[in-house]
Design a protein around this motif. Structure first.
Motif, PDB file in Angstrom:
ATOM      1  N   ASP A  74       0.831  -1.207   0.000  1.00  0.00           N
ATOM      2  CA  ASP A  74       0.000   0.000   0.000  1.00  0.00           C
ATOM      3  C   ASP A  74       0.864   1.256   0.000  1.00  0.00           C
ATOM      4  N   VAL A  75       1.915   1.247   0.819  1.00  0.00           N
ATOM      5  CA  VAL A  75       2.811   2.410   0.891  1.00  0.00           C
ATOM      6  C   VAL A  75       3.489   2.648  -0.450  1.00  0.00           C
ATOM      7  N   LEU A  76       4.033   1.581  -1.030  1.00  0.00           N
ATOM      8  CA  LEU A  76       4.737   1.712  -2.310  1.00  0.00           C
ATOM      9  C   LEU A  76       3.791   2.161  -3.415  1.00  0.00           C
ATOM     10  N   ASN A  77       2.559   1.685  -3.363  1.00  0.00           N
ATOM     11  CA  ASN A  77       1.582   2.100  -4.366  1.00  0.00           C
ATOM     12  C   ASN A  77       1.256   3.577  -4.222  1.00  0.00           C
ATOM     13  N   GLU A  78       1.117   4.061  -2.983  1.00  0.00           N
ATOM     14  CA  GLU A  78       0.833   5.475  -2.769  1.00  0.00           C
ATOM     15  C   GLU A  78       1.988   6.345  -3.233  1.00  0.00           C
ATOM     16  N   VAL A  79       3.218   5.875  -3.019  1.00  0.00           N
ATOM     17  CA  VAL A  79       4.385   6.622  -3.494  1.00  0.00           C
ATOM     18  C   VAL A  79       4.366   6.699  -5.019  1.00  0.00           C
ATOM     19  N   SER A  91      -8.778   5.488  -6.027  1.00  0.00           N
ATOM     20  CA  SER A  91      -7.725   6.372  -5.508  1.00  0.00           C
ATOM     21  C   SER A  91      -6.678   6.709  -6.556  1.00  0.00           C
ATOM     22  N   SER A  92      -6.798   6.173  -7.760  1.00  0.00           N
ATOM     23  CA  SER A  92      -5.763   6.336  -8.783  1.00  0.00           C
ATOM     24  C   SER A  92      -5.592   7.796  -9.183  1.00  0.00           C
ATOM     25  N   ALA A  93      -4.321   8.210  -9.296  1.00  0.00           N
ATOM     26  CA  ALA A  93      -4.018   9.560  -9.770  1.00  0.00           C
ATOM     27  C   ALA A  93      -4.314   9.710 -11.253  1.00  0.00           C
ATOM     28  N   MET A  94      -4.577   8.606 -11.941  1.00  0.00           N
ATOM     29  CA  MET A  94      -4.812   8.624 -13.384  1.00  0.00           C
ATOM     30  C   MET A  94      -6.295   8.656 -13.730  1.00  0.00           C
ATOM     31  N   HIS A  95      -7.143   8.947 -12.765  1.00  0.00           N
ATOM     32  CA  HIS A  95      -8.586   8.813 -12.949  1.00  0.00           C
ATOM     33  C   HIS A  95      -9.074   9.554 -14.200  1.00  0.00           C
ATOM     34  N   GLY A  96      -8.728  10.826 -14.334  1.00  0.00           N
ATOM     35  CA  GLY A  96      -9.195  11.603 -15.475  1.00  0.00           C
ATOM     36  C   GLY A  96      -8.690  11.055 -16.796  1.00  0.00           C
ATOM     37  N   PHE A  97      -7.414  10.716 -16.837  1.00  0.00           N
ATOM     38  CA  PHE A  97      -6.837  10.172 -18.062  1.00  0.00           C
ATOM     39  C   PHE A  97      -7.473   8.833 -18.425  1.00  0.00           C
ATOM     40  N   LEU A  98      -7.701   7.969 -17.429  1.00  0.00           N
ATOM     41  CA  LEU A  98      -8.282   6.658 -17.703  1.00  0.00           C
ATOM     42  C   LEU A  98      -9.698   6.779 -18.257  1.00  0.00           C
ATOM     43  N   GLY A  99     -10.426   7.802 -17.827  1.00  0.00           N
ATOM     44  CA  GLY A  99     -11.750   8.027 -18.403  1.00  0.00           C
ATOM     45  C   GLY A  99     -11.662   8.327 -19.884  1.00  0.00           C
ATOM     46  N   ASP A 100     -10.677   9.160 -20.280  1.00  0.00           N
ATOM     47  CA  ASP A 100     -10.478   9.461 -21.705  1.00  0.00           C
ATOM     48  C   ASP A 100      -9.999   8.217 -22.452  1.00  0.00           C
ATOM     49  N   PHE A 101      -9.140   7.442 -21.814  1.00  0.00           N
ATOM     50  CA  PHE A 101      -8.604   6.238 -22.443  1.00  0.00           C
ATOM     51  C   PHE A 101      -9.713   5.218 -22.679  1.00  0.00           C
TER      52      PHE A 101
END
Length: 305
Positions: A70-75, A276-286
């Motif tokens: 979890d820690v490594l994923n958050e980093v 929680s993904s930081a890529m949420h907006g991009f993944l929606g476009d993808f």
């Protein structure tokens, strides 16, 4: 305690072998072993059981490994936020997809992805559904394309499309004389199915239950291609998803495809990623690219020629 040591511990948990874990972490085996021991000394608990043949984690070790992931994923999410801010359409996307969909869907989508996101590095992982979900939860992939339903409150679900099924039968089977059939026509039939672990097996079993059909005993295939060849060999009949019978997939001799009347049975395809993904907006476009499939590609209509 530092991130490097947590990476070493996670690598050891995944490989259960000091040598292979060190190789995966790009360090020497003595270095990895020493850092694991220092981590144990710092925490005051044993994390690893060292046996002559393999490495086992202690109970507390398994719990700490989960927290470490979890820690490594958050980093990694922090790094992604920074990279996406500079250039939202560059970087790497790790996408999981299951075997009975990937080879048949991707040829229709990859060219559009390359055109729309030319700087994106797309890394594809083809695994069964349960593996993709585990890797998604652990942060080892960024998104997965799966068949619904998936029950996990931590995952965002973006519905893509419904993929109908068609019936594949040997050319001398009585059902081959029909261009289309009703679901009820499968009553008392026994279908060839995939082995356990494939989501298509569960979907086919659901169709069988609705139709009053059963499973052909004594046989379970490992792939759609095996199912197709078994039908050609007059072993039995099966359900195939429509993308698996459309070009560029070649037709198989002695196999006839029959569509279903009315609303055909189908599987519901979606893209999933961590909320929680930081890529949420991009993944929606993808994900939108997977909705823009060529006209007629998902049409279950079968060309009789």
């Amino acid at each position: 305690m530092n991130l490097r040591d947590l990476k070493y511990l996670v690598a050891l948990a995944e490989h259960k072998h000091f040598g292979r874990a060190a190789e995966a972490a790009f360090v020497s085996q003595p270095t990895l072993s020493t850092q694991i021991m220092k981590l144990e000394e710092e925490l005051g608990v044993a994390l690893v059981e060292r046996t002559p043949r393999k490495v086992l984690l202690t109970e507390v070790g398994r719990e700490i490994v989960q927290r470490a992931r979890d820690v490594l994923n958050e980093v990694e999410q922090i790094r992604l936020i920074a990279r996406r801010t500079l250039d939202p359409e560059s970087g790497t996307l790790r996408l999981g997809i299951f075997p009975t969909l990937g080879p048949y869907l991707l040829p229709h989508v990859i060219p559009q992805i390359r055109e729309r996101f030319p700087r994106l590095e797309l890394l594809l992982v083809e695994e069964k559904t349960e593996v993709i979900l585990r890797q998604l939860r652990e942060g080892r992939i960024d998104a997965g394309i799966l068949a619904l339903p998936v029950h996990d409150q931590q995952l965002h679900v973006e519905k893509l499309f419904d993929e109908p099924f068609v019936l594949a039968v040997p050319e001398d089977n009585p059902l081959a004389r029909h261009r289309s059939i009703k679901l009820d026509d499968l009553a008392d039939q026994n279908l060839l199915l995939l082995e356990d672990g494939h989501c298509l097996r569960d979907q086919a079993l659901e169709v069988c239950q609705l139709a009053g059909a059963g499973e052909r005993s004594g046989f379970r295939a490992t792939s759609l291609e095996t199912l197709r060849q078994m039908v050609a060999a007059n072993v039995g009949i099966t359900l195939l998803p429509v993308l698996a019978v459309k070009p560029p997939v070649a037709r198989v001799e002695h196999v006839r495809l029959v569509e279903f009347l009315g609303r055909p049975p189908a599987r519901h395809i979606a893209m999933l990623w961590r909320k929680s993904s930081a890529m949420h907006g991009f993944l929606g476009d993808f994900a939108e690219l997977f909705r823009q499939l060529p006209d007629g590609l998902l049409d279950p209509g079968i060309d009789p020629t």
